[in-house]
Design a protein around this motif. Structure first.
Motif, PDB file in Angstrom:
ATOM      1  N   ILE A  47       0.824  -1.168   0.012  1.00 38.07           N
ATOM      2  CA  ILE A  47      -0.004   0.001  -0.116  1.00 38.07           C
ATOM      3  C   ILE A  47       0.948   1.086   0.030  1.00 38.07           C
ATOM      4  CG2 ILE A  47      -1.788   1.274   1.205  1.00 38.07           C
ATOM      5  CD1 ILE A  47      -2.361  -1.388   2.660  1.00 38.07           C
ATOM      6  N   LEU A  48       0.743   2.370  -1.014  1.00 35.07           N
ATOM      7  CA  LEU A  48       1.745   3.364  -0.905  1.00 35.07           C
ATOM      8  C   LEU A  48       0.585   4.516  -0.792  1.00 35.07           C
ATOM      9  CD1 LEU A  48       3.508   2.215  -4.200  1.00 35.07           C
ATOM     10  CD2 LEU A  48       3.954   1.655  -1.600  1.00 35.07           C
ATOM     11  N   VAL A  49       1.070   5.625  -0.021  1.00 30.91           N
ATOM     12  CA  VAL A  49       0.286   6.876   0.019  1.00 30.91           C
ATOM     13  C   VAL A  49       1.602   7.872  -0.277  1.00 30.91           C
ATOM     14  CG1 VAL A  49      -0.604   8.394   1.592  1.00 30.91           C
ATOM     15  CG2 VAL A  49      -1.136   5.957   1.796  1.00 30.91           C
ATOM     16  N   ASN A  50       1.117   8.562  -1.409  1.00 32.64           N
ATOM     17  CA  ASN A  50       1.986   9.699  -2.002  1.00 32.64           C
ATOM     18  C   ASN A  50       1.514  10.782  -1.796  1.00 32.64           C
ATOM     19  OD1 ASN A  50       3.964   7.413  -2.793  1.00 32.64           O
ATOM     20  ND2 ASN A  50       2.845   7.260  -4.963  1.00 32.64           N
ATOM     21  N   GLY A  51       1.386  11.276  -0.285  1.00 27.65           N
ATOM     22  CA  GLY A  51       0.484  12.507  -0.038  1.00 27.65           C
ATOM     23  C   GLY A  51      -0.796  12.147   0.083  1.00 27.65           C
ATOM     24  N   PRO A  52      -1.643  13.103   0.540  1.00 26.26           N
ATOM     25  CA  PRO A  52      -2.933  12.801   0.956  1.00 26.26           C
ATOM     26  C   PRO A  52      -3.851  12.411  -0.080  1.00 26.26           C
ATOM     27  CG  PRO A  52      -2.565  15.224   0.977  1.00 26.26           C
ATOM     28  CD  PRO A  52      -1.190  14.633   0.874  1.00 26.26           C
ATOM     29  N   GLU A  53      -3.706  13.062  -1.644  1.00 24.71           N
ATOM     30  CA  GLU A  53      -4.433  12.702  -2.458  1.00 24.71           C
ATOM     31  C   GLU A  53      -3.976  11.568  -3.582  1.00 24.71           C
ATOM     32  OE1 GLU A  53      -4.772  16.353  -4.633  1.00 24.71           O
ATOM     33  OE2 GLU A  53      -5.041  17.573  -2.905  1.00 24.71           O
ATOM     34  N   THR A  54      -2.999  10.779  -3.428  1.00 25.96           N
ATOM     35  CA  THR A  54      -2.479   9.788  -4.309  1.00 25.96           C
ATOM     36  C   THR A  54      -2.404   8.555  -3.544  1.00 25.96           C
ATOM     37  OG1 THR A  54      -1.355  11.366  -5.562  1.00 25.96           O
ATOM     38  CG2 THR A  54      -0.688   9.269  -6.183  1.00 25.96           C
ATOM     39  N   LEU A  55      -3.274   7.413  -3.898  1.00 28.90           N
ATOM     40  CA  LEU A  55      -3.163   6.053  -3.214  1.00 28.90           C
ATOM     41  C   LEU A  55      -2.835   5.076  -4.252  1.00 28.90           C
ATOM     42  CD1 LEU A  55      -6.472   6.375  -0.777  1.00 28.90           C
ATOM     43  CD2 LEU A  55      -4.005   7.256  -0.443  1.00 28.90           C
ATOM     44  N   GLN A  56      -2.090   4.132  -4.085  1.00 29.88           N
ATOM     45  CA  GLN A  56      -1.639   3.265  -4.900  1.00 29.88           C
ATOM     46  C   GLN A  56      -1.690   2.033  -4.179  1.00 29.88           C
ATOM     47  OE1 GLN A  56       1.861   4.968  -6.530  1.00 29.88           O
ATOM     48  NE2 GLN A  56       0.997   5.328  -8.533  1.00 29.88           N
ATOM     49  N   ILE A  57      -1.911   0.718  -4.720  1.00 27.47           N
ATOM     50  CA  ILE A  57      -1.464  -0.511  -4.168  1.00 27.47           C
ATOM     51  C   ILE A  57      -0.716  -1.345  -5.397  1.00 27.47           C
ATOM     52  CG2 ILE A  57      -3.406  -0.472  -2.764  1.00 27.47           C
ATOM     53  CD1 ILE A  57      -5.090  -2.453  -4.720  1.00 27.47           C
ATOM     54  N   SER A  58      -0.395  -2.484  -4.715  1.00 28.30           N
ATOM     55  CA  SER A  58       0.321  -3.308  -5.677  1.00 28.30           C
ATOM     56  C   SER A  58      -0.074  -5.060  -5.298  1.00 28.30           C
ATOM     57  CB  SER A  58       1.814  -3.431  -5.558  1.00 28.30           C
ATOM     58  OG  SER A  58       2.565  -4.417  -6.147  1.00 28.30           O
ATOM     59  N   ARG A  59      -0.666  -5.611  -6.390  1.00 28.12           N
ATOM     60  CA  ARG A  59      -0.988  -7.163  -5.839  1.00 28.12           C
ATOM     61  C   ARG A  59       0.042  -7.977  -6.529  1.00 28.12           C
ATOM     62  NH1 ARG A  59      -6.340  -7.346  -4.458  1.00 28.12           N
ATOM     63  NH2 ARG A  59      -7.358  -5.211  -4.934  1.00 28.12           N
ATOM     64  N   GLY A  60       1.128  -7.320  -6.555  1.00 26.85           N
ATOM     65  CA  GLY A  60       2.303  -8.494  -7.424  1.00 26.85           C
ATOM     66  C   GLY A  60       2.271  -8.216  -8.579  1.00 26.85           C
ATOM     67  N   VAL A  61       1.785  -7.362  -9.400  1.00 32.30           N
ATOM     68  CA  VAL A  61       1.828  -7.037 -10.893  1.00 32.30           C
ATOM     69  C   VAL A  61       1.815  -5.879 -11.130  1.00 32.30           C
ATOM     70  CG1 VAL A  61       0.761  -9.350 -11.399  1.00 32.30           C
ATOM     71  CG2 VAL A  61      -0.669  -7.543 -10.822  1.00 32.30           C
ATOM     72  N   GLY A  62       2.704  -5.132 -10.603  1.00 29.16           N
ATOM     73  CA  GLY A  62       2.814  -3.466 -10.733  1.00 29.16           C
ATOM     74  C   GLY A  62       1.938  -2.603  -9.692  1.00 29.16           C
ATOM     75  N   VAL A  63       2.095  -1.428  -9.831  1.00 26.51           N
ATOM     76  CA  VAL A  63       1.353  -0.590  -9.100  1.00 26.51           C
ATOM     77  C   VAL A  63       0.182  -0.252 -10.147  1.00 26.51           C
ATOM     78  CG1 VAL A  63       1.532   1.996  -7.841  1.00 26.51           C
ATOM     79  CG2 VAL A  63       3.575   0.140  -7.889  1.00 26.51           C
ATOM     80  N   GLU A  64      -1.109  -0.208  -9.024  1.00 28.70           N
ATOM     81  CA  GLU A  64      -2.148   0.520  -9.740  1.00 28.70           C
ATOM     82  C   GLU A  64      -2.676   1.595  -8.978  1.00 28.70           C
ATOM     83  OE1 GLU A  64      -5.827  -2.082  -9.012  1.00 28.70           O
ATOM     84  OE2 GLU A  64      -4.230  -3.501  -8.774  1.00 28.70           O
ATOM     85  N   ALA A  65      -3.387   2.586  -9.387  1.00 28.83           N
ATOM     86  CA  ALA A  65      -3.790   3.714  -8.602  1.00 28.83           C
ATOM     87  C   ALA A  65      -5.219   3.283  -8.267  1.00 28.83           C
ATOM     88  CB  ALA A  65      -4.155   5.107  -9.484  1.00 28.83           C
TER      89      ALA A  65
END
Length: 425
Positions: free
Chosen positions: A123-141
């Motif tokens: 789980i990636l939080v790049n500041g308050p407005e940008t959330l991303q996750i990875s399920r093992g196949v790259g990063v998705e917004a």
């Protein structure tokens, strides 16, 4: 034909039970909500202060939710939201917004639901407005946002307190490992953040058979890797993706039935096979390897060599323990030998690369290369043997057998292991 090795150069505990309160929807609608959400949070805070209610001091995935606190905050937030409804963008889902705001005060805000999804690895939080996750196949917004930078930090602090870590004034970075193996890393505003990086523990136990079914390797390669674990040779796993390497290591650990495997790694990433020593933030990985050896392992696994701990790992596999696996980032088996030697040299006096290379070449070992493709899938692309300073392919490009029989195969037969000659044809 054989090729010369690189020449010297200048050199977890089980998961807790699911939360008793289901995770609420944590997505917020798109739009310019920053100012409105900040004002809403301030009004909720005033109402909580007036009633002597404090935000949840800590929260961890799988922990039972504080239903009483959740309901009280939910009621105050609903009252405050009525005051701000006219300031929200048209089409705003106020129910989802309310659930997310409450979760920022009680749980982990808009990322709470991802902790209940076993497929989410990061789980990636790049500041308050940008959330991303990875399920093992790259990063998705993913949709959703925090109310503001303050709320990102508050959620991070809540998670870190569950790991026994308290943020200090002026601190730029903080990290901790939760009870279920979740690793939390926070980079604060002083370094451009807040940025929050959360690595989730492995959801299941990989097996070599499952990787064969997925097309990650051939059955010949799987049987050879199992034999290497059973016999006790040294294996170097290299690749361009740490998640892929760790999944392969977990599958190899699973093949060590009846053997004591002790792994040193960064936190809950190898699943439930064997004994896993997860280094606390800032822990000396070399010291962890020393403690792993004191646990009398049959096999030692060092999951991700990045620094001087490579010297401790290679030294251990050259005599202190009967085989195991080292893993590192490299583009090919040849590159893996050179990089491993450079890492080993970090644990030696200046100019120790020649000695480091000699240590790496000291015992026959398998070199296993893993490649992750653009679609996120990974496969074993090559298997070679390093012996006598020479690198010889066992399975070349396309995983075609070359006919070369690795040296440990004869030892395996002497020890009573069944070795199928068709493995190498």
């Amino acid at each position: 034909p054989p090729r010369p090795a690189p020449a010297p150069v200048v050199a977890a505990p089980p998961p807790r039970a699911p939360a008793t309160r289901p995770a609420s929807p944590r997505s917020l609608p798109a739009g310019d909500l920053g100012g409105t959400l900040a004002a809403l949070h301030e009004r909720i805070g005033e109402a909580m202060d007036a009633q002597g209610i404090g935000a949840a001091p800590s929260w961890a995935p799988g922990a039972a939710a504080n239903d009483a606190l959740w309901q009280r905050v939910e009621g105050l937030a609903a009252d405050a939201l009525r005051e701000f409804e006219t300031r929200l963008p048209a089409g705003t889902d106020t129910h989802s917004l309310l659930a997310s705001v409450v979760a920022e005060i009680v749980a982990a805000g808009p990322i709470t639901a991802f902790f209940d999804d076993p497929g989410v690895r990061r789980i990636l939080v790049n500041g308050p407005e940008t959330l991303q996750i990875s399920r093992g196949v790259g990063v998705e917004a993913v949709s959703g946002r925090f109310s503001g930078a303050t709320q990102v930090i508050e959620v991070a602090a809540r998670l870190l307190r569950s790991a026994g870590i308290a943020l200090q004034p002026g601190q730029a970075f903080a990290e901790g490992v939760l009870a279920d193996g979740t690793r939390v890393h926070l980079a604060l505003a002083s370094v451009g953040g807040p940025f929050l990086t959360i690595d989730r523990p492995a959801a299941g136990q990989a097996t070599l058979e499952a990787l064969v079914e997925r097309g990650a390797m051939t059955s010949q390669v799987a049987r050879l890797l199992e034999l290497s674990v059973r016999v006790g040779t040294s294996v170097v796993v290299s690749g361009n993706c740490v998640d892929a390497r760790l999944e392969l290591l977990a599958a190899m650990n699973g093949a060590a039935v009846g053997l004591r495997v002790v792994s040193v790694e960064g936190g809950g990433r190898l699943g439930g096979h064997g004994v896993v020593l997860s280094g606390a933030p800032g822990a000396d990985a070399s010291a962890l390897i020393g403690h792993a050896l004191k646990m009398r392992p049959d096999r030692l696994v060092v999951a991700d060599c990045r620094g001087p701990e490579a010297f401790a790992g290679v030294s251990a596999l050259n005599g202190a323990v009967n085989g195991g696996v080292l893993s590192l980032d490299a583009a090919s088996p040849d590159d893996a030998v050179a990089r491993l030697a450079r890492l080993v040299s970090l644990g030696l006096p200046v100019g120790g690369y020649d000695r480091a290379l000699a240590l790496v070449q000291d015992a026959p070992r398998l070199l296993v290369q893993v490649l992750r493709s653009a679609d996120g899938s990974f496969r074993v692309s090559q298997v070679a043997e390093l012996a006598g300073g020479q690198i010889q392919d066992v399975y070349g490009p396309g995983l075609r057998a070359t006919g070369h029989v690795p040296g440990f195969a004869s030892l395996a037969q002497q020890l009573g292991h069944a070795v199928d000659g068709n493995l190498f044809r």
